[in-house]
Write a protein that holds these residues in place. Structure first.
Motif, PDB file in Angstrom:
ATOM      1  N   ASN A  11       2.404   7.188  -1.916  1.00 53.42           N
ATOM      2  CA  ASN A  11       1.946   5.846  -2.259  1.00 53.42           C
ATOM      3  C   ASN A  11       0.629   5.584  -1.539  1.00 53.42           C
ATOM      4  O   ASN A  11       0.020   6.506  -0.992  1.00 53.42           O
ATOM      5  N   CYS A  26       0.217   3.206   0.961  1.00 52.94           N
ATOM      6  CA  CYS A  26       0.690   2.262   1.957  1.00 52.94           C
ATOM      7  C   CYS A  26       0.924   3.004   3.266  1.00 52.94           C
ATOM      8  O   CYS A  26       0.994   4.237   3.301  1.00 52.94           O
ATOM      9  N   ASN A  27       1.051   2.259   4.354  1.00 50.64           N
ATOM     10  CA  ASN A  27       1.241   2.892   5.662  1.00 50.64           C
ATOM     11  C   ASN A  27       2.652   3.423   5.881  1.00 50.64           C
ATOM     12  O   ASN A  27       2.889   4.161   6.838  1.00 50.64           O
ATOM     13  N   LEU A  63       3.288  -4.043   6.455  1.00 50.31           N
ATOM     14  CA  LEU A  63       2.870  -3.134   5.391  1.00 50.31           C
ATOM     15  C   LEU A  63       1.385  -3.367   5.125  1.00 50.31           C
ATOM     16  O   LEU A  63       0.955  -4.504   4.921  1.00 50.31           O
ATOM     17  N   THR A  64       0.619  -2.303   5.144  1.00 50.81           N
ATOM     18  CA  THR A  64      -0.815  -2.409   4.875  1.00 50.81           C
ATOM     19  C   THR A  64      -1.204  -1.410   3.800  1.00 50.81           C
ATOM     20  O   THR A  64      -0.702  -0.283   3.771  1.00 50.81           O
ATOM     21  N   LEU A  65      -2.082  -1.824   2.920  1.00 49.91           N
ATOM     22  CA  LEU A  65      -2.579  -0.965   1.861  1.00 49.91           C
ATOM     23  C   LEU A  65      -3.799  -0.211   2.352  1.00 49.91           C
ATOM     24  O   LEU A  65      -4.674  -0.769   3.029  1.00 49.91           O
ATOM     25  N   ARG A  90       0.958   1.343  -5.427  1.00 48.64           N
ATOM     26  CA  ARG A  90       0.641   1.039  -4.034  1.00 48.64           C
ATOM     27  C   ARG A  90       1.806   1.274  -3.087  1.00 48.64           C
ATOM     28  O   ARG A  90       1.600   1.726  -1.959  1.00 48.64           O
ATOM     29  N   PHE A  91       3.018   0.960  -3.519  1.00 48.50           N
ATOM     30  CA  PHE A  91       4.165   1.047  -2.608  1.00 48.50           C
ATOM     31  C   PHE A  91       5.119   2.189  -2.945  1.00 48.50           C
ATOM     32  O   PHE A  91       6.028   2.484  -2.170  1.00 48.50           O
ATOM     33  N   ASP A 129      -4.753  -5.812  -4.839  1.00 45.95           N
ATOM     34  CA  ASP A 129      -4.699  -5.357  -3.450  1.00 45.95           C
ATOM     35  C   ASP A 129      -5.114  -6.491  -2.504  1.00 45.95           C
ATOM     36  O   ASP A 129      -4.482  -6.716  -1.466  1.00 45.95           O
ATOM     37  N   THR A 157      -2.986  -8.631   0.380  1.00 42.86           N
ATOM     38  CA  THR A 157      -3.481  -8.612   1.758  1.00 42.86           C
ATOM     39  C   THR A 157      -3.777 -10.029   2.237  1.00 42.86           C
ATOM     40  O   THR A 157      -3.492 -10.389   3.387  1.00 42.86           O
TER      41      THR A 157
END
Length: 281
Positions: free
Chosen positions: A26, A28-29, A47-49, A131-132, A173, A177
């Protein structure tokens, strides 16, 4: 909002995110197998993109300098200029169907609020998937087999929704955020919010385990609508589904950007495996 402690009795060792509900990668972190797990519900993390905060550092500097009642305006102005939303020709648009150039982040969220199984809903579910790493479980019909016609219909709607837009997924995104930025500013150390949904039967959801006494472990769709008002949820079903949702899984909420969603105290929450309670009205 409630504190950081996990709900008592959370059956973190009894269920995890099924393999067919997640992707191996994904943006994401945290990997999908972690952020979509039951353990994450009890012990959420930020959670950060990838790269979003760094690429748009100027936006967040402006937000820090703005008074609270002006931050939404600062965000919308930044989005308009950054993505040339009012000047599509500046971004290379040469077609005749200018209606597609209006398919921006606001249109996507409003489209979802009218019908989560719409073309805009497919774009949002596809964005969450990208993204996730959480795959959609339902879009007008169950999505269980990526080779089935139902999944191809979902992909077609997603492609139609993305066509002719100006980096709408990159716009989303920033929406996520910014939402996380505002939640931290407004709620400090709180890590969950209790949200509600009116349902007619629990069988309408993917039940992973029945814990008894009205408690279940369910697999939510990768994006879901809830309300923070139990009374409002009563209008949409015979039973109330209550779930403690990690704040880090909130994509959007009514009031984040005034005028985008009207009423219903709606929250859009990223899914995964969660423990829920089911009660009568």
């Amino acid at each position: 909002m409630r504190g950081s402690h996990a709900r008592k009795g959370l059956a973190a060792d009894k269920a995890t995110l099924p393999r067919d509900a997640r992707l191996p990668i994904n943006r994401c972190n945290l990997p999908a197998v972690v952020l979509g797990s039951l353990t994450f519900q009890g012990y959420p993390a930020e959670l950060t993109l990838d790269g979003v905060a760094e690429l748009h550092a100027d936006l967040f500097r402006r937000l820090e300098a703005a008074p609270e009642d002006k931050r939404a305006e600062v965000f919308n102005d930044y989005m308009t200029v950054r993505f040339q939303l009012e000047w599509p020709e500046q971004m290379g648009f040469t077609g005749r169907r200018k209606s597609r150039t209006k398919a921006n982040y606001i249109k996507m969220i409003r489209g979802w609020s009218f019908d989560s199984d719409s073309r805009e809903g497919a774009v949002l579910k596809g964005w969450v998937e990208s993204r996730f790493g959480l795959t959609p479980r339902y879009h007008g019909e169950p999505l269980r087999d990526p080779s089935a016609d139902a999944y191809w219909r979902y992909l077609e709607m997603r492609s139609q929704g993305l066509y002719g837009t100006n980096a709408v997924e990159a716009q989303l995104d920033l929406v996520y955020t910014y939402c996380q930025y505002e939640l931290k500013r407004r709620h400090g150390v709180a890590r969950h919010v209790t949200l509600y949904r009116g349902v007619n039967r629990i069988a309408d959801h993917e039940v992973l385990e029945n814990l008894g006494r009205g408690r279940y472990i369910v697999l939510l769709n990768n994006l879901n609508s809830f309300t923070c008002s139990r009374e409002r949820a009563c209008e949409f079903g015979d039973y109330i589904l209550a779930v403690d949702v990690p704040l880090s899984k909130i994509f959007f909420y009514c009031g984040l950007l005034p005028g985008v969603l009207q009423g219903e105290d709606e929250f859009l929450a990223i899914g995964g495996a969660v423990e829920v309670s089911l009660s009568t009205l």
